[in-house]
Scaffold this motif. Structure first.
Motif, PDB file in Angstrom:
ATOM      1  N   GLY A 198     -66.705  42.713  47.413  1.00 33.32           N
ATOM      2  CA  GLY A 198     -66.356  44.091  47.757  1.00 33.32           C
ATOM      3  C   GLY A 198     -65.046  44.500  47.098  1.00 33.32           C
ATOM      4  N   SER A 199     -64.159  45.082  47.873  1.00 34.93           N
ATOM      5  CA  SER A 199     -62.896  45.593  47.335  1.00 34.93           C
ATOM      6  C   SER A 199     -61.955  44.482  46.871  1.00 34.93           C
ATOM      7  N   GLN A 200     -62.240  43.246  47.199  1.00 35.19           N
ATOM      8  CA  GLN A 200     -61.383  42.126  46.794  1.00 35.19           C
ATOM      9  C   GLN A 200     -61.696  41.634  45.381  1.00 35.19           C
ATOM     10  N   ARG A 201     -62.787  42.090  44.789  1.00 39.18           N
ATOM     11  CA  ARG A 201     -63.223  41.578  43.487  1.00 39.18           C
ATOM     12  C   ARG A 201     -62.172  41.748  42.407  1.00 39.18           C
ATOM     13  N   SER A 202     -61.607  42.948  42.273  1.00 39.92           N
ATOM     14  CA  SER A 202     -60.635  43.183  41.200  1.00 39.92           C
ATOM     15  C   SER A 202     -59.406  42.290  41.367  1.00 39.92           C
ATOM     16  N   TRP A 203     -58.958  42.118  42.622  1.00 38.40           N
ATOM     17  CA  TRP A 203     -57.825  41.226  42.851  1.00 38.40           C
ATOM     18  C   TRP A 203     -58.177  39.810  42.434  1.00 38.40           C
ATOM     19  N   PHE A 204     -59.365  39.321  42.798  1.00 37.17           N
ATOM     20  CA  PHE A 204     -59.749  37.953  42.487  1.00 37.17           C
ATOM     21  C   PHE A 204     -59.895  37.743  40.980  1.00 37.17           C
ATOM     22  N   LEU A 205     -60.497  38.704  40.277  1.00 32.24           N
ATOM     23  CA  LEU A 205     -60.626  38.582  38.825  1.00 32.24           C
ATOM     24  C   LEU A 205     -59.254  38.482  38.163  1.00 32.24           C
ATOM     25  N   ARG A 206     -58.332  39.303  38.620  1.00 31.82           N
ATOM     26  CA  ARG A 206     -56.966  39.268  38.071  1.00 31.82           C
ATOM     27  C   ARG A 206     -56.292  37.941  38.387  1.00 31.82           C
ATOM     28  N   GLN A 207     -56.471  37.428  39.603  1.00 30.82           N
ATOM     29  CA  GLN A 207     -55.861  36.150  39.970  1.00 30.82           C
ATOM     30  C   GLN A 207     -56.437  35.013  39.129  1.00 30.82           C
ATOM     31  N   MET A 208     -57.749  35.023  38.889  1.00 37.99           N
ATOM     32  CA  MET A 208     -58.368  33.998  38.037  1.00 37.99           C
ATOM     33  C   MET A 208     -57.795  34.071  36.623  1.00 37.99           C
ATOM     34  N   GLU A 209     -57.611  35.280  36.117  1.00 33.90           N
ATOM     35  CA  GLU A 209     -57.034  35.450  34.782  1.00 33.90           C
ATOM     36  C   GLU A 209     -55.624  34.859  34.719  1.00 33.90           C
ATOM     37  N   LEU A 210     -54.806  35.159  35.718  1.00 34.06           N
ATOM     38  CA  LEU A 210     -53.436  34.636  35.754  1.00 34.06           C
ATOM     39  C   LEU A 210     -53.423  33.107  35.855  1.00 34.06           C
ATOM     40  N   ASP A 211     -54.238  32.563  36.753  1.00 34.08           N
ATOM     41  CA  ASP A 211     -54.261  31.110  36.956  1.00 34.08           C
ATOM     42  C   ASP A 211     -54.760  30.370  35.719  1.00 34.08           C
ATOM     43  N   THR A 212     -55.837  30.851  35.112  1.00 31.92           N
ATOM     44  CA  THR A 212     -56.381  30.158  33.944  1.00 31.92           C
ATOM     45  C   THR A 212     -55.473  30.325  32.730  1.00 31.92           C
ATOM     46  N   THR A 213     -54.765  31.442  32.625  1.00 30.30           N
ATOM     47  CA  THR A 213     -53.783  31.613  31.544  1.00 30.30           C
ATOM     48  C   THR A 213     -52.673  30.572  31.678  1.00 30.30           C
ATOM     49  N   PHE A 214     -52.192  30.392  32.908  1.00 28.26           N
ATOM     50  CA  PHE A 214     -51.171  29.383  33.167  1.00 28.26           C
ATOM     51  C   PHE A 214     -51.667  27.989  32.774  1.00 28.26           C
ATOM     52  N   LEU A 215     -52.885  27.638  33.170  1.00 29.81           N
ATOM     53  CA  LEU A 215     -53.435  26.322  32.845  1.00 29.81           C
ATOM     54  C   LEU A 215     -53.667  26.183  31.342  1.00 29.81           C
ATOM     55  N   ARG A 216     -54.093  27.244  30.694  1.00 29.61           N
ATOM     56  CA  ARG A 216     -54.274  27.218  29.235  1.00 29.61           C
ATOM     57  C   ARG A 216     -52.944  26.929  28.543  1.00 29.61           C
ATOM     58  N   GLU A 217     -51.873  27.566  29.005  1.00 28.49           N
ATOM     59  CA  GLU A 217     -50.552  27.346  28.412  1.00 28.49           C
ATOM     60  C   GLU A 217     -50.066  25.917  28.616  1.00 28.49           C
ATOM     61  N   LEU A 218     -50.539  25.257  29.664  1.00 29.04           N
ATOM     62  CA  LEU A 218     -50.203  23.850  29.897  1.00 29.04           C
ATOM     63  C   LEU A 218     -51.126  22.906  29.126  1.00 29.04           C
ATOM     64  N   ASN A 219     -52.096  23.467  28.384  1.00 30.21           N
ATOM     65  CA  ASN A 219     -53.065  22.709  27.597  1.00 30.21           C
ATOM     66  C   ASN A 219     -54.003  21.888  28.491  1.00 30.21           C
ATOM     67  N   VAL A 220     -54.357  22.466  29.646  1.00 32.88           N
ATOM     68  CA  VAL A 220     -55.201  21.795  30.639  1.00 32.88           C
ATOM     69  C   VAL A 220     -56.616  22.354  30.567  1.00 32.88           C
ATOM     70  N   LEU A 221     -57.595  21.485  30.812  1.00 38.79           N
ATOM     71  CA  LEU A 221     -58.996  21.887  30.883  1.00 38.79           C
ATOM     72  C   LEU A 221     -59.710  21.013  31.895  1.00 38.79           C
ATOM     73  N   ASP A 222     -60.979  21.219  32.060  1.00 33.66           N
ATOM     74  CA  ASP A 222     -61.852  20.419  32.922  1.00 33.66           C
ATOM     75  C   ASP A 222     -61.589  20.617  34.413  1.00 33.66           C
ATOM     76  N   TYR A 223     -60.862  21.670  34.771  1.00 34.16           N
ATOM     77  CA  TYR A 223     -60.673  21.998  36.183  1.00 34.16           C
ATOM     78  C   TYR A 223     -61.906  22.739  36.669  1.00 34.16           C
ATOM     79  N   SER A 224     -62.022  22.869  37.971  1.00 33.40           N
ATOM     80  CA  SER A 224     -63.192  23.518  38.561  1.00 33.40           C
ATOM     81  C   SER A 224     -62.764  24.589  39.546  1.00 33.40           C
ATOM     82  N   LEU A 225     -63.623  25.597  39.678  1.00 34.92           N
ATOM     83  CA  LEU A 225     -63.492  26.561  40.756  1.00 34.92           C
ATOM     84  C   LEU A 225     -64.339  26.018  41.898  1.00 34.92           C
ATOM     85  N   LEU A 226     -63.683  25.613  42.960  1.00 30.97           N
ATOM     86  CA  LEU A 226     -64.378  25.107  44.134  1.00 30.97           C
ATOM     87  C   LEU A 226     -64.645  26.285  45.059  1.00 30.97           C
TER      88      LEU A 226
END
Length: 191
Positions: free
Chosen positions: A52-80
């Motif tokens: 619902g209305s939380q979708r845009s917030w969650f998409l943005r949070q995923m973008e921020l979190d994965t950008t941070f992990l990308r900058e750390l050169n990390v992969l193979d994490y999972s969305l639980l």
């Protein structure tokens, strides 16, 4: 998993998502079985998460979190992910767990108040950052397994899998591609 799936009562489904297809299927437990399985990407085919209305917030949070992990050169994490049906008194404007906690802690009067639905004020819960209420279900979401760096071993694994699984998606790719693919998966499977 306990930090994302707490409390476990009423949870109907659990998933470990990487946004790929190779080795991403788990045979579901038979109906009525006491086994608690964590399903994978291919088990989620044809389903969506209604935020619902939380979708845009969650998409943005995923973008921020994965950008941070990308900058750390990390992969193979999972969305639980885990899902829990909401009780009748937890549905509708102003009744979500997040809104009720915000109202009790901050005195928020209206569910339409800017940002009210995105507060993460759960002081007594061990997973204060992982709960989103959709219209019908509560969603427990969190990124886990954040320790795999894209070094020489993972680069060699990528080459081997590219030869073994041509044209298919697998988990060992560059951190930039991994982050982009997981965000695309979330965008494609949420509404």
């Amino acid at each position: 998993m306990h930090s994302v799936f707490y409390p476990t009562g009423r949870i109907s489904e659990r998933y470990d998502i990487k946004g790929c297809e190779v080795s991403r299927w788990v045979e579901p437990a038979p109906e009525g079985s006491p086994l608690i399985l964590v399903l994978k990407d291919l088990n989620f085919q044809g389903k969506t998460i209604n935020l619902g209305s939380q979708r845009s917030w969650f998409l943005r949070q995923m973008e921020l979190d994965t950008t941070f992990l990308r900058e750390l050169n990390v992969l193979d994490y999972s969305l639980l992910m885990a899902f829990q049906c909401l009780h009748e008194d937890e549905r509708g404007p102003g009744s979500s767990l997040i809104f009720r906690m915000a109202r009790s802690v901050q005195g928020t009067q209206s569910p339409e108040e800017p940002g009210a639905q995105n507060r993460r004020l759960l002081p007594d819960a061990p997973n204060a950052l992982h709960i989103l209420d959709g219209p019908e279900q509560r969603h427990f979401l969190g990124l886990v397994d954040l320790a795999t760096v894209y070094g020489l071993r993972k680069r060699l694994e990528h080459l081997w899998k590219a030869l073994r699984y041509p044209g298919r998606t697998f988990s060992t790719v560059s951190p930039a591609r991994y982050a982009r693919r997981l965000c695309q998966w979330v965008e494609a499977h949420t509404e």
